[in-house]
Scaffold this active site. Structure first.
Site, short mmCIF file in Angstrom:
data_model
loop_
_atom_site.label_atom_id
_atom_site.label_comp_id
_atom_site.label_asym_id
_atom_site.label_seq_id
_atom_site.Cartn_x
_atom_site.Cartn_y
_atom_site.Cartn_z
N VAL A 99 0.84 -1.21 0.00
CA VAL A 99 0.00 0.00 0.00
C VAL A 99 0.88 1.25 0.00
O VAL A 99 0.36 2.37 0.07
CB VAL A 99 -0.94 0.00 1.24
N HIS A 115 -4.50 -4.50 -2.03
CA HIS A 115 -4.84 -4.05 -0.67
C HIS A 115 -5.03 -2.54 -0.57
O HIS A 115 -4.92 -1.98 0.52
CB HIS A 115 -3.77 -4.53 0.33
N GLY A 187 9.17 -11.04 -2.78
CA GLY A 187 9.10 -10.33 -1.50
C GLY A 187 7.80 -10.48 -0.76
O GLY A 187 7.36 -9.57 -0.07
N SER A 189 5.58 -13.23 1.88
CA SER A 189 5.70 -14.44 2.69
C SER A 189 4.72 -15.51 2.21
O SER A 189 4.75 -16.64 2.69
CB SER A 189 5.44 -14.12 4.17
#
Ligand code: OAD
Length: 242
Positions: A99, A115, A187, A189
């Site tokens: 974001v 997001h 990048g 998870s």
């Protein structure tokens, strides 16, 4: 890496999914891992609609702190490579969970923002006089929590919180981007859905899959090419080989 470089042709449909790690070298904290934000902060206290309803000042303080932090950061070499690819490759799509706006600042075209954006706000009441969401670059708000200029009620950060559904048109753009020849997850998870499921979706559509991450994730063992390291070094290396 040669296999990947051979596949990055002007005709290739290339889709990249990024997460917080792509901005790590810019100084933006990630969420998980050693120095991740969720080590010291609880998502349910700060990143849910319930938390905002309970304590809008606390939630806004956290977002104002993140705005302040991000405002001092610059796009890094990873953002710049992806921005270049978004112009160079006609069938390139970038989906981000971030974001922070650093992909935009690097000049990336046609970003699918899963997001939302920390630089956008929305009326908390959905007052009807205001746009659904609008840009507000304020780093230090005069009034906390900040107010809706259209109705005087509260505004909320223009991000997607835990428990909220993603906009249908964003999800369908992302699903469309899963029809690709090369899918790179960079990048992230790879634990937050729906993004965590994209790699399987892309693979099911026949994509060659790549991960760039200094740490192992649930995706590492299943990708065709796991590249261990920082995006800010690996992406420029790939770009130099093209
Ligand atoms: P995470 O913080 O969960 O993961 C960041 C990933 O980046 C980790 O796997 C790190 O190993 C990796 N990483 C760290 N430095 C890196 C570097 N220099 N280059 C490449 N990778 C690096 O962040 P996300 O996966 O983006 O959602 O998190 C997904 C969502 O969970 C976020 O959008 C946010 C969060 O809670 C909401 O707030 C709704």
């Amino acid at each position: 890496m040669e296999d990947l470089v051979r596949r990055l042709t002007p005709e290739a449909r290339i889709t990249v999914l990024t997460g917080a790690g792509v901005s790590a070298a810019s100084g933006v904290p990630t969420f998980r891992g050693k120095d991740g934000l969720w080590k010291n902060f609880r998502p349910e206290a700060l990143a849910t609609a319930e938390a905002f309803g309970r304590d809008p000042s606390l939630v806004w303080e956290w977002y104002a702190w993140r705005r302040f932090r991000i405002a001092t950061c610059e796009p890094n070499a990873a953002h710049l490579v992806l921005a270049d690819w978004s112009v160079r490759f006609p069938n390139f799509r970038l989906i981000t969970q971030n974001v922070d706006g650093l992909h935009e600042r690097a000049g990336t075209q046609n970003i699918i923002r899963l997001h939302g954006s920390i630089w956008e706000v929305a009326c908390w009441q959905g007052c009807g006089k205001s746009p659904k969401r609008w840009r507000d670059d304020t780093v230090t708000f005069k009034q906390m929590p900040p107010r809706c200029p259209y109705c005087g009620g509260l505004i909320r950060p223009g991000v997607v919180w835990f428990g909220e559904t993603l906009e249908t048109n964003i999800v369908s753009q992302a699903m469309n981007a899963m029809k690709c020849d090369v899918f790179m997850t960079i990048g992230t998870s790879a634990v937050v859905y729906p993004a965590a499921g994209f790699i399987e979706q892309a693979r099911a559509n026949g994509a060659y899959t790549v991960e760039i991450n200094p740490e192992a994730t649930p995706a590492t063992r299943s990708v065709d090419l796991p590249l261990s390291g920082g995006a800010e070094t690996i992406l420029p290396t790939i770009a130099a080989s093209l």
